[in-house]
Design an enzyme around this catalytic site. Sequence first.
Site, PDB file in Angstrom:
ATOM      1  N   LYS A   1      40.310 -18.406  98.794  1.00 37.62           N
ATOM      2  CA  LYS A   1      41.386 -17.782  98.693  1.00 37.62           C
ATOM      3  C   LYS A   1      41.519 -16.590  99.782  1.00 37.62           C
ATOM      4  O   LYS A   1      40.868 -16.277 100.404  1.00 37.62           O
ATOM      5  CB  LYS A   1      41.259 -17.325  96.878  1.00 37.62           C
ATOM      6  CG  LYS A   1      41.159 -18.145  96.362  1.00 37.62           C
ATOM      7  CD  LYS A   1      42.376 -18.817  95.860  1.00 37.62           C
ATOM      8  CE  LYS A   1      41.851 -19.922  94.540  1.00 37.62           C
ATOM      9  NZ  LYS A   1      42.094 -19.468  93.586  1.00 37.62           N
TER      10      LYS A   1
ATOM     11  N   ARG B   1      33.777 -22.810  90.644  1.00 36.93           N
ATOM     12  CA  ARG B   1      34.434 -24.352  91.355  1.00 36.93           C
ATOM     13  C   ARG B   1      35.135 -23.916  92.606  1.00 36.93           C
ATOM     14  O   ARG B   1      35.648 -23.214  92.718  1.00 36.93           O
ATOM     15  CB  ARG B   1      36.143 -24.298  91.122  1.00 36.93           C
ATOM     16  CG  ARG B   1      36.785 -25.463  91.065  1.00 36.93           C
ATOM     17  CD  ARG B   1      38.554 -25.250  90.717  1.00 36.93           C
ATOM     18  NE  ARG B   1      39.268 -26.107  91.076  1.00 36.93           N
ATOM     19  CZ  ARG B   1      40.240 -26.430  92.250  1.00 36.93           C
ATOM     20  NH1 ARG B   1      40.279 -25.168  92.850  1.00 36.93           N
ATOM     21  NH2 ARG B   1      40.254 -27.362  92.583  1.00 36.93           N
TER      22      ARG B   1
END
Length: 308
Positions: free
Chosen positions: A250, A285
């Site tokens: 991210k 994840r």
Amino acid sequence: MVEYLARGEAPRTLPLDALTDEERARLSAPRPRWAGLGLDRPRIMGILNVTPDSFSDGGAFDGADRAQAHARVMQADGAAMLDIGGESTRPGAVTVPVEDEIARTAPVIAALRAAGVALPISIDTRKAPVAEAALAAGATAVNDVSAMHYDPAMAEVVAARAAPVVLMHTQGGPETMQDDPRYDDVLLDVHDHLAAQVAAAEVAGIPRDRIMVDPGVGFGKTVAHNLALLARLSLFHNLGCAVLLGASRKGFVGRIGGAAEPRARMPGSVAVALAGAAQGVHMLRVHDVAETVQALALWQAVTTGEAP
């Protein structure tokens, strides 16, 4: 001891016996199996984007042959399940038509099943028709980044199929979610939103033991919001559901870690994954399966004093 959080108050530490038996169970009771997986240790969900424009690997694995090859690699590397998405939800991404999203995902899932890939597969989608097509093609679960808020028909599909579901928090859609995200109290706002969506799912006929929650790191949140959520991820055990963390590659990992290129964010992503594991996260994840599996094995060995 237990930490008590309330709006407008500083965190307080209370003795454990201040909780009722029900409150203790909600926080710490072992979670039942989810999508066929035991949750007695952190499990790895490998990301398989079959999109041309995902922020990290867009175009790398679209098409059945390339997707199947990467799925095999992730399985060999230790992924417990695969998460297949046909619509990028990166900041600024535009909505993909339902027909296009189905065409990207359902044939890949069917091809993986035909090739003997037996791992649980989740379909990463906000749209009920895409979820329906994916489940018909052999998907096991639904991973909805809108917590079934984007498409009101999603709950009906999940309930009718008795499918496990991930409910993720986001503020706004991908087009605008990073424009100026604001919260009164990011921890409690996200917690309460997910609590409401879990309750709505139960009313729709989806039992709590089939629900996994995800605080949605990076979705409608600033760096400060992300760090606040990560510092107290254990709060989300209060929802009585299994917890998923998806922070892999991210933007905040790159900003803090000094890695502008998403594929250079593996070390920072692994660090965040281990921080999540330390707070009892059940599912991670990730893009970098082998590296995360190795790091978790060492973390568990050091934590327990026993080699796996």
